[in-house]
Scaffold this active site. Structure first.
Site, PDB file in Angstrom:
ATOM      1  N   ARG A 105       0.799  -1.234   0.000  1.00 17.81           N
ATOM      2  CA  ARG A 105       0.000   0.000   0.000  1.00 17.81           C
ATOM      3  C   ARG A 105       0.831   1.283   0.000  1.00 17.81           C
ATOM      4  O   ARG A 105       0.585   2.196  -0.789  1.00 17.81           O
ATOM      5  CB  ARG A 105      -0.908   0.063   1.252  1.00 17.81           C
ATOM      6  CG  ARG A 105      -2.206  -0.637   1.132  1.00 17.81           C
ATOM      7  CD  ARG A 105      -2.590  -1.211   2.475  1.00 17.81           C
ATOM      8  NE  ARG A 105      -1.636  -2.236   2.806  1.00 17.81           N
ATOM      9  CZ  ARG A 105      -1.745  -3.498   2.389  1.00 17.81           C
ATOM     10  NH1 ARG A 105      -2.791  -3.860   1.722  1.00 17.81           N
ATOM     11  NH2 ARG A 105      -0.811  -4.389   2.672  1.00 17.81           N
ATOM     12  N   THR A 106       1.771   1.360   0.925  1.00 16.44           N
ATOM     13  CA  THR A 106       2.451   2.648   1.107  1.00 16.44           C
ATOM     14  C   THR A 106       3.244   3.018  -0.140  1.00 16.44           C
ATOM     15  O   THR A 106       3.131   4.135  -0.655  1.00 16.44           O
ATOM     16  CB  THR A 106       3.360   2.595   2.354  1.00 16.44           C
ATOM     17  OG1 THR A 106       2.593   2.072   3.436  1.00 16.44           O
ATOM     18  CG2 THR A 106       3.871   3.970   2.716  1.00 16.44           C
TER      19      THR A 106
ATOM     20  N   LYS B  83      25.677  -3.188  -0.522  1.00 17.95           N
ATOM     21  CA  LYS B  83      27.143  -3.146  -0.559  1.00 17.95           C
ATOM     22  C   LYS B  83      27.699  -2.371   0.631  1.00 17.95           C
ATOM     23  O   LYS B  83      28.880  -2.079   0.693  1.00 17.95           O
ATOM     24  CB  LYS B  83      27.595  -2.492  -1.868  1.00 17.95           C
ATOM     25  CG  LYS B  83      27.239  -3.328  -3.100  1.00 17.95           C
ATOM     26  CD  LYS B  83      27.717  -2.683  -4.397  1.00 17.95           C
ATOM     27  CE  LYS B  83      26.673  -1.746  -4.939  1.00 17.95           C
ATOM     28  NZ  LYS B  83      27.029  -1.170  -6.255  1.00 17.95           N
TER      29      LYS B  83
ATOM     30  N   ARG C 210      11.025   3.979   3.582  1.00 17.69           N
ATOM     31  CA  ARG C 210      10.681   2.973   4.609  1.00 17.69           C
ATOM     32  C   ARG C 210      11.948   2.206   4.956  1.00 17.69           C
ATOM     33  O   ARG C 210      12.726   1.835   4.069  1.00 17.69           O
ATOM     34  CB  ARG C 210       9.611   2.020   4.091  1.00 17.69           C
ATOM     35  CG  ARG C 210       9.417   0.819   5.026  1.00 17.69           C
ATOM     36  CD  ARG C 210       8.221   0.005   4.689  1.00 17.69           C
ATOM     37  NE  ARG C 210       6.987   0.725   4.981  1.00 17.69           N
ATOM     38  CZ  ARG C 210       5.789   0.168   4.916  1.00 17.69           C
ATOM     39  NH1 ARG C 210       5.649  -1.096   4.574  1.00 17.69           N
ATOM     40  NH2 ARG C 210       4.707   0.882   5.195  1.00 17.69           N
TER      41      ARG C 210
ATOM     42  N   HIS D  75       4.605   5.660  11.672  1.00 16.23           N
ATOM     43  CA  HIS D  75       4.158   5.537  10.278  1.00 16.23           C
ATOM     44  C   HIS D  75       3.198   6.697  10.002  1.00 16.23           C
ATOM     45  O   HIS D  75       1.985   6.515   9.892  1.00 16.23           O
ATOM     46  CB  HIS D  75       3.466   4.181  10.088  1.00 16.23           C
ATOM     47  CG  HIS D  75       3.231   3.771   8.673  1.00 16.23           C
ATOM     48  ND1 HIS D  75       3.357   4.627   7.588  1.00 16.23           N
ATOM     49  CD2 HIS D  75       2.858   2.568   8.152  1.00 16.23           C
ATOM     50  CE1 HIS D  75       3.068   3.961   6.476  1.00 16.23           C
ATOM     51  NE2 HIS D  75       2.772   2.710   6.795  1.00 16.23           N
TER      52      HIS D  75
HETATM   53  N1   CP Z   1      -0.359  -0.078   5.868  1.00 16.52           N
HETATM   54  C1   CP Z   1       0.844  -0.329   5.306  1.00 16.52           C
HETATM   55  O1   CP Z   1       1.869   0.276   5.653  1.00 16.52           O
HETATM   56  O2   CP Z   1       0.817  -1.290   4.336  1.00 16.52           O
HETATM   57  P1   CP Z   1       2.101  -1.748   3.498  1.00 16.52           P
HETATM   58  O3   CP Z   1       3.058  -2.410   4.466  1.00 16.52           O
HETATM   59  O4   CP Z   1       1.555  -2.705   2.450  1.00 16.52           O
HETATM   60  O5   CP Z   1       2.719  -0.540   2.894  1.00 16.52           O
END
Ligand code: CP
Length: 304
Positions: free
Chosen positions: A51-52, A80, A101, A129
Site C-alpha cells: 500500500r504505502t 554493498k 521505509r 508511520h
Molecule cells: N499499511 C501499510 O503500511 O501497508 P504496506 O506495508 O503494504 O505498505
C-alpha cells in the site's frame, strides 16, 4: 525545505488543511492532474510494502509527476554497505522528494538530516508511520465528521504496531478522546508512549485483554496484525498471532455506527465475512491513503 518524520511534525491546523485538500482532490481530480509536472518522487523502500509504496507512486503519477526508486534493500547499494546518509545525499541529486521505509527506527530521520530535499517517513521499524496516520485521519473524518469526542479501541500488537503509535500521537491533540488499549500482556503499548503521550496530556485510557467486554463502548475499532518481522522468537509469534480474530459474532454488541479500521496487510485478524459489513473501513483507508499522500507531496513541495 521540510520533512515529515513524525505525525507531530504537522500541526493540528496543517492536518486539517491536508484533510481539506484531500477532500478537494476527491471532488476535483482534474484540477490536480498536472500540479507536479516535472517533479520526481523517489521511493526508497528497504522493507516490504504494497500500500504505502504503490499509493505514494500512484499519488505522484496522479499529480502529473514521475517516480524512481527501489523496493528492497538488496537492489540498492545498501547491500554493498552504503549508509542511509550517503543514500539520502545521492538521491537528492536525482529527485525532488523522498519517501523512505526502513526496518531501523530513526533511519528516515537520519536521511532527513542528510538530504537536500524533503523526506517523508513511510514507516521506520516499530516506531512510527505518519502517512498511514494521514490515511486513518481522512477515514475518521469522512466516517465520523470529527476528530474529537471519540472512543477509540486499538486491538492486537500495540507494542510493535507503528501505525498505532502514530495515530495515538495524532489523536492525543483533540479533545474528548478516550483510548481503549486491547492487547495480550506481552504486546502492550510501550511505556514511553503511555508516559510521554497519554499521561503527560492527561488523556483517558484503559488497558484490557478482553475485546468483547469493551466492544459496546467503541466508536472506532482499530485492529492490527501481530508484527512477525519484529519478534526475536518465532515461538512467541506463533503463540500470540491469533490473540484476536474479529468475526461477525464478536460484533453483536458493537455500535451500529462503529468504524472498523485496519492499516493492512491483514493476516487473520479480521474474518473476510466482515468485509461486506458497512462498518468495515479498511479498504477505504487504502484509497484515502493515496489522496492524503497527494496532499502531503503538494504541501512539502510548496505547490498551491
Ligand atoms: N499499511 C501499510 O503500511 O501497508 P504496506 O506495508 O503494504 O505498505
Amino acid at each position: 525545505m521540510r520533512s515529515v518524520i513524525d505525525i507531530l511534525d504537522l500541526t493540528v491546523e496543517e492536518l486539517d488543511g491536508l484533510v481539506k485538500v484531500a477532500d478537494d482532490i476527491i471532488e476535483n481530480p482534474n484540477k490536480y492532474s498536472e500540479k507536479c509536472k516535472g517533479k520526481k518522487l523517489a521511493t526508497l523502500f528497504f522493507e516490504p510494502s504494497t500500500r504505502t509504496r504503490l499509493s505514494f507512486e500512484a499519488a505522484m503519477y496522479e499529480l502529473g509527476g514521475n517516480v524512481l526508486g527501489f523496493s528492497e534493500a538488496q537492489s540498492s547499494s545498501a547491500a554493498k554497505g552504503e549508509s542511509v546518509a550517503d543514500t539520502a545525499k545521492t538521491v537528492s541529486c536525482y529527485a525532488d522528494i523522498i519517501a523512505m521505509r526502513h526496518p531501523k527506527e530513526g533511519a528516515p530521520l537520519v536521511a532527513s538530516y542528510n538530504a537536500t530535499i524533503p523526506v517523508i517517513n513511510a514507516g521506520d521499524g516499530g516506531h512510527n508511520h505518519p502517512t498511514q496516520t494521514l490515511a486513518d485521519l481522512l477515514t475518521i473524518h469522512r466516517e465520523k465528521g470529527r476528530f474529537d469526542n471519540l472512543t477509540v479501541g486499538f486491538c492486537g500488537d500495540l507494542k510493535f504496531g507503528r501505525t498505532v503509535h502514530s495515530l495515538i500521537n495524532a489523536l492525543s491533540r483533540y479533545s474528548g478522546i478516550k483510548f481503549v488499549l486491547i492487547s495480550p500482556d506481552e504486546l502492550k503499548l510501550p511505556s514511553y508512549i503511555k508516559k510521554e503521550v497519554l499521561e503527560k496530556n492527561n488523556l483517558e485510557y484503559v488497558q484490557t485483554t478482553n475485546l468483547e467486554e469493551v466492544m459496546p463502548q467503541l466508536d472506532i475499532l482499530y485492529m492490527t496484525r501481530v508484527q512477525r518481522e519484529r519478534f526475536f522468537n518465532e515461538e512467541d509469534y506463533l503463540r500470540l498471532k491469533d490473540s484476536y480474530i474479529l468475526t461477525p459474532e464478536k460484533l453483536t454488541n458493537a455500535k451500529k455506527d462503529l468504524s472498523i479500521m485496519h492499516p493492512l496487510p491483514r493476516v487473520n485478524e479480521i474474518s473476510v465475512a466482515i468485509d461486506e459489513d458497512p462498518r468495515a473501513c479498511y479498504f477505504k483507508q487504502v484509497l484515502y491513503g493515496k489522496y492524503m499522500r497527494m496532499a502531503l507531496i503538494l504541501k512539502l513541495l510548496e505547490i498551491e
